[in-house]
Design an enzyme around this catalytic site. Structure first.
Site, PDB file in Angstrom:
ATOM      1  N   THR A 107       6.703   8.099  10.906  1.00 39.04           N
ATOM      2  CA  THR A 107       5.772   8.749   9.968  1.00 39.04           C
ATOM      3  C   THR A 107       5.264  10.047  10.591  1.00 39.04           C
ATOM      4  O   THR A 107       5.198  10.172  11.811  1.00 39.04           O
ATOM      5  CB  THR A 107       4.603   7.768   9.735  1.00 39.04           C
ATOM      6  OG1 THR A 107       5.099   6.624   9.050  1.00 39.04           O
ATOM      7  CG2 THR A 107       3.462   8.384   8.958  1.00 39.04           C
ATOM      8  N   GLY A 121       2.618   3.942  12.491  1.00 43.16           N
ATOM      9  CA  GLY A 121       2.848   2.594  13.014  1.00 43.16           C
ATOM     10  C   GLY A 121       3.013   1.618  11.861  1.00 43.16           C
ATOM     11  O   GLY A 121       3.328   2.021  10.736  1.00 43.16           O
ATOM     12  N   ASP A 137       0.337   2.207   4.397  1.00 40.85           N
ATOM     13  CA  ASP A 137      -1.020   2.657   4.766  1.00 40.85           C
ATOM     14  C   ASP A 137      -1.191   4.159   4.584  1.00 40.85           C
ATOM     15  O   ASP A 137      -2.312   4.657   4.446  1.00 40.85           O
ATOM     16  CB  ASP A 137      -1.303   2.335   6.239  1.00 40.85           C
ATOM     17  CG  ASP A 137      -0.374   3.142   7.145  1.00 40.85           C
ATOM     18  OD1 ASP A 137       0.837   2.825   7.182  1.00 40.85           O
ATOM     19  OD2 ASP A 137      -0.836   4.126   7.747  1.00 40.85           O
TER      20      ASP A 137
END
Ligand code: GLY
Length: 288
Positions: A153, A203, A184
């Site tokens: 990401t 993560g 997220d």
């Protein structure tokens, strides 16, 4: 005093040649955007452009070359937060566009500021944003072998000369996930900013949401702790909780931190003292 920090994901350690390419890409993008910041560009625009450039580089799990989901589709998620206005926008699992962060930039001014799937694509088409297929030969090959891949990401946190903070994050997701899973990166757990600080996470999304990591850091700073204090405490908590993640944080004074519980996180920062970067496992002295 302006400052910027960007990341290209956290996870396992990749080959040395790949690490060098990632470091070079992060540095090139950081330096180009530092020039924009110095010439007076607002933090929000620099954050968007930084992440757009990261999305264009297939070394990262965002935009071109994103990880694919269980069915072989690439569904992209991103978020943008203008800390100065405390205003958030997000895109959830959109297909068919190259730069979800640009859609977030437009959504920031819309009434409906978080869009998913088809609705997000329709809005991108209305705006004339670049359409296309972000899948690459390499990402398709990884999917065929049911490997989720090790690309990461991306995100950026920027402080401009007027003291405004912006945070931007973009991802292709965890890789090989069930269709419908939400990352997220399009939530305030993965990307958050206020007038005090901004944070972008990377993560495992489920861990980042469990810890509400980005909002937790910003609220810690709002309650009087320094970025370093908050991040040091949080890193210990993340280790104890078994959360596999990393984050970059920057406050209104230009103080920044980069923490992780993974083997490595790729990041680059520029502030008044110069350039700083992640510590490569083969270069013990490279870290700031
Ligand atoms: N942090 C990216 C994801 O898990 O979706």
């Amino acid at each position: 005093m302006p400052a910027l920090i960007l990341h290209g994901g956290a996870g396992g350690i990749r080959q040395r040649t790949e690490r060098d390419k990632i470091a070079a890409s992060l540095q090139r993008i950081a330096c180009s955007q530092w020039k924009q910041l110095e010439s007076g560009m607002p933090a929000i625009d620099v954050a968007v452009e930084t992440v757009r450039l990261l999305e264009a580089d297939p070394l990262f799990n965002a935009g071109l070359g994103s990880k694919l989901q269980e069915d072989g589709g690439a569904r992209l998620s991103a978020a943008l937060m203008d800390g100065h206005r405390e205003r958030f926008s997000g895109v959830v699992n959109v297909q068919g566009i190259m730069h979800p962060i640009q859609l977030c930039a437009h959504l920031l001014e819309d009434r409906d500021r978080v869009l998913c799937g088809e609705g997000a694509l329709t809005r991108a088409q209305e705006l004339g944003l670049k359409e296309g297929d972000v899948r690459t030969e390499a990402s398709i090959e990884r999917w065929k072998n049911a490997v989720d891949g090790s690309t990461g990401t991306v995100g950026a946190v920027v402080l401009d000369a007027q003291g405004r903070i912006a945070a931007a994050t973009s991802t292709g997701g965890r890789g090989m996930e069930r269709v419908g899973r939400v990352s997220d990166s399009c939530t305030v757990a993965g990307n958050y900013a206020s007038t005090f600080a901004g944070v972008s996470c990377t993560g495992i999304g489920e861990d980042i949401v469990d810890g509400a990591l980005a909002t937790r850091v910003v609220h810690g700073v709002e309650h009087g702790l320094s970025v370093s204090e908050v991040c040091q405490n949080l890193q210990a908590k993340m280790m104890l909780s078994g959360w596999s993640a990393g984050l970059i944080a920057l406050d209104k004074n230009g103080e920044w931190a980069a923490i992780k519980t993974t083997d490595i996180m790729y990041w680059h920062a520029i502030d008044k003292t110069g350039e700083h970067r992640f510590k490569d496992p083969d270069e013990a002295c490279a870290d700031s």
